[in-house]
Design a protein around this motif. Structure first.
Motif, PDB file in Angstrom:
ATOM      1  N   ARG A  29       0.839  -1.210   0.000  1.00  0.00           N
ATOM      2  CA  ARG A  29       0.000   0.000   0.000  1.00  0.00           C
ATOM      3  C   ARG A  29       0.867   1.249   0.000  1.00  0.00           C
ATOM      4  O   ARG A  29       0.578   2.224  -0.701  1.00  0.00           O
ATOM      5  CB  ARG A  29      -0.938   0.016   1.216  1.00  0.00           C
ATOM      6  CG  ARG A  29      -1.903  -1.131   1.339  1.00  0.00           C
ATOM      7  CD  ARG A  29      -2.463  -1.621   0.023  1.00  0.00           C
ATOM      8  NE  ARG A  29      -3.090  -0.561  -0.767  1.00  0.00           N
ATOM      9  CZ  ARG A  29      -3.429  -0.668  -2.048  1.00  0.00           C
ATOM     10  NH1 ARG A  29      -3.161  -1.786  -2.702  1.00  0.00           N
ATOM     11  NH2 ARG A  29      -4.005   0.319  -2.674  1.00  0.00           N
ATOM     12  N   ARG A  32       2.329   1.761  -3.479  1.00  0.00           N
ATOM     13  CA  ARG A  32       1.348   2.290  -4.436  1.00  0.00           C
ATOM     14  C   ARG A  32       1.097   3.779  -4.205  1.00  0.00           C
ATOM     15  O   ARG A  32       0.753   4.498  -5.144  1.00  0.00           O
ATOM     16  CB  ARG A  32       0.037   1.516  -4.330  1.00  0.00           C
ATOM     17  CG  ARG A  32       0.119   0.079  -4.819  1.00  0.00           C
ATOM     18  CD  ARG A  32       0.463   0.003  -6.306  1.00  0.00           C
ATOM     19  NE  ARG A  32       0.439  -1.374  -6.778  1.00  0.00           N
ATOM     20  CZ  ARG A  32       1.507  -2.158  -6.847  1.00  0.00           C
ATOM     21  NH1 ARG A  32       2.698  -1.692  -6.464  1.00  0.00           N
ATOM     22  NH2 ARG A  32       1.410  -3.401  -7.287  1.00  0.00           N
ATOM     23  N   ASN A  45      -0.090  -8.873  -7.173  1.00  0.00           N
ATOM     24  CA  ASN A  45      -0.128  -8.292  -5.825  1.00  0.00           C
ATOM     25  C   ASN A  45       0.342  -9.297  -4.781  1.00  0.00           C
ATOM     26  O   ASN A  45       1.070  -8.942  -3.847  1.00  0.00           O
ATOM     27  CB  ASN A  45      -1.535  -7.809  -5.493  1.00  0.00           C
ATOM     28  CG  ASN A  45      -1.925  -6.569  -6.267  1.00  0.00           C
ATOM     29  OD1 ASN A  45      -1.074  -5.863  -6.798  1.00  0.00           O
ATOM     30  ND2 ASN A  45      -3.216  -6.303  -6.360  1.00  0.00           N
TER      31      ASN A  45
END
Length: 202
Positions: A29, A32, A45
């Motif tokens: 996370r 990203r 992922n």
């Protein structure tokens, strides 16, 4: 046989499972947020999550071991456990993608590897470099604006959307004349323009 016993784990084993998989999710996370990009799907992922988790487990194996020992003792030192948990599940996982992206950009500047951005749009606007912009609209007209600290350019799969904090009047040659009074800028979508011209903020 009691089916519930098939999934029984000790507190130390549960902590080890969390320490192996949760950090990878946190790192993904954060990565990203730093480097928006098109989602590679569930499979990609999972690979990245496992990779970051293994990196975290390897670099912080000493902390995971100490936390497991502290959890197995009676009574447990929950203050110490909380510090180890914070390090293994949050601090470390946040730091690894930041360090990775910094190293990647450093190597790319020296032409050792290809840069992290797939498009010239992402590469340029990721630098947050102030610039004067002339937008060649789809109808053939010209609009001018200033891309500064309050402006935004979308990247990744949504690249091409542009917010300019100031909108300026231009003459027929594209020369900037003056800022449009009381304007709060403008938002442009990829379909609105053909191409944009970038000028230095001198």
């Amino acid at each position: 046989m009691d089916p519930t016993k098939l999934i029984e784990v000790t507190p130390a084993e549960f902590a080890a499972i969390v320490a192996l998989f949760l950090p990878g999710f946190v790192s993904l996370r954060v990565d990203r947020l730093i480097h928006p990009q098109r989602d590679g799907g569930v499979g990609q992922n999972i690979i990245e999550i496992v990779g970051y988790s293994l990196l975290n487990a390897g670099l912080l194996s000493w902390a995971i071991l100490q936390a497991s020992k502290a959890l197995a003792t009676t009574p447990s030192n929950y203050g110490q456990l909380a510090l180890y948990a914070l390090l293994v599940c949050l601090i470390g996982p946040v730091l690894w993608p930041i360090a990775f992206r910094l190293a990647q950009r450093w190597a790319a500047r020296r032409r050792w590897i290809v840069g992290p951005y797939r498009t010239a749009w992402d590469d340029y606007f990721s630098r947050r470099q102030p610039a004067w912009i002339v937008i060649h609209m789809a109808d053939g007209s010209l609009l001018g604006g200033y891309f500064g600290k309050d402006s935004t350019a979308s990247m990744g799969s949504e690249a091409g959307h542009l917010y300019l904090e100031e909108l300026w009047q231009l003459d027929e040659t594209g020369k900037f004349l003056k800022a449009i009074p009381e304007s709060q800028g403008a938002i442009f979508r990829p379909a609105d323009y053909l191409w944009i011209e970038l000028r230095r903020d001198d």
